[in-house]
Design an enzyme around this catalytic site. Structure first.
Site, PDB file in Angstrom:
ATOM      1  CG  HIS A 183       3.501   0.265   4.839  1.00 10.06           C
ATOM      2  ND1 HIS A 183       2.676  -0.587   5.520  1.00 10.06           N
ATOM      3  CD2 HIS A 183       4.576  -0.497   4.487  1.00 10.06           C
ATOM      4  CE1 HIS A 183       3.222  -1.780   5.600  1.00 10.06           C
ATOM      5  NE2 HIS A 183       4.360  -1.750   4.970  1.00 10.06           N
TER       6      HIS A 183
ATOM      7  CG  ASN B 123      -0.233   0.027   2.526  1.00  8.82           C
ATOM      8  OD1 ASN B 123       0.981   0.162   2.588  1.00  8.82           O
ATOM      9  ND2 ASN B 123      -0.985  -0.091   3.610  1.00  8.82           N
TER      10      ASN B 123
END
Ligand code: PGA
Length: 241
Positions: free
Chosen positions: A138, A136
């Site tokens: 991160h 995602n």
């Protein structure tokens, strides 16, 4: 930004380890920012081998890790303390009293963050920060959100991050719901950043991070603004030759 495309995970692990080893050789008392996850395992194995062969000396190195789960003791086999000890620190000649990981058992995580950042700053900041990237986007546990957060801070993990990490636990219920993570300040102030991404499932988010808009919805995209970013990547996964 320097981008090193590798054929496979073995080559990516060698290239990334070479970047770290050259940092340590150039500045034996450097401060390394280290990461956990499956991506750096090959890199750490190379560093351990080269240390064993006398090619790199970690005796004066200091390290700060990016993050730690809240609620796990350093002895818990899924804590990032444990990961670092077993995958790197026990295998190189680093002084383990000079290795630091955020305290996952802290009663007041907000004060831990401030103290962690102050400690990093008092040591002169990080010379080289190693990073993986989540699917995602991160980095550390800086999850997609509405703004970039500067200090080391407490985060509530996204469900997809917990799902991705559930493979290391008996069940997803055991995956902690919170973590403490270095924020963008210490990461962006590192003098060099080494970002690794390996596997087909990382290619789309890597492209978004490096070529898309700089947005906290893709936390790694902030690295486009770093003055000395090295990206080591391979499209093949860790178990592909
Ligand atoms: P991985 O995790 O290395 O296990 O893919 C990277 C990350 O989530 O930061």
């Amino acid at each position: 930004m320097r981008i090193i495309r590798c054929e496979n995970y073995k080559e990516a692990s060698e290239k990334a380890a070479a970047v770290i080893a050259s940092q340590v050789i150039q500045k034996p008392d450097c401060v390394l920012g280290l990461a956990t996850g499956s991506t750096p395992l090959g890199t750490y194995a190379n560093l351990a081998k080269w240390c064993d062969e006398g090619l790199v000396d970690f005796s004066k190195v200091m390290s700060f890790n990016l993050d730690e789960y809240m609620g796990l003791s350093p002895e818990h086999d899924q804590s990032y303390h444990y990961f670092m000890k077993h995958n790197l620190f026990d295998k190189i000649n680093i002084d383990q009293s000079r290795t630091f990981v955020p305290d996952g058992l802290a009663e007041d995580p907000s004060s831990v963050g401030e103290a962690y950042d102050a400690h990093i700053a008092s040591e002169g900041g990080i010379d080289l920060q190693l990073l993986g990237i989540g699917r995602n986007g991160h980095i550390g546990f800086n999850e997609p959100c509405d703004e970039f957060v500067a200090p080391t801070h407490l985060v509530t993990l996204k469900e997809n991050t917990r799902e991705a990490n559930a493979r290391f636990f008996t069940s997803i219920d055991e995956v902690p719901t919170q973590a403490i993570t270095m924020g963008m300040k210490s990461i962006m102030q590192a003098r060099k950043v080494l970002l690794m991404a390996c596997g087909p499932d990382k290619m789309e988010i890597l492209k978004a991070a490096l070529e898309g808009p700089v947005t906290p919805q893709v936390p790694a995209s902030i690295l486009q603004l770093h003055k000395d970013l090295v990206v080591v990547y391979c499209e093949r996964g860790q178990d592909e030759a």
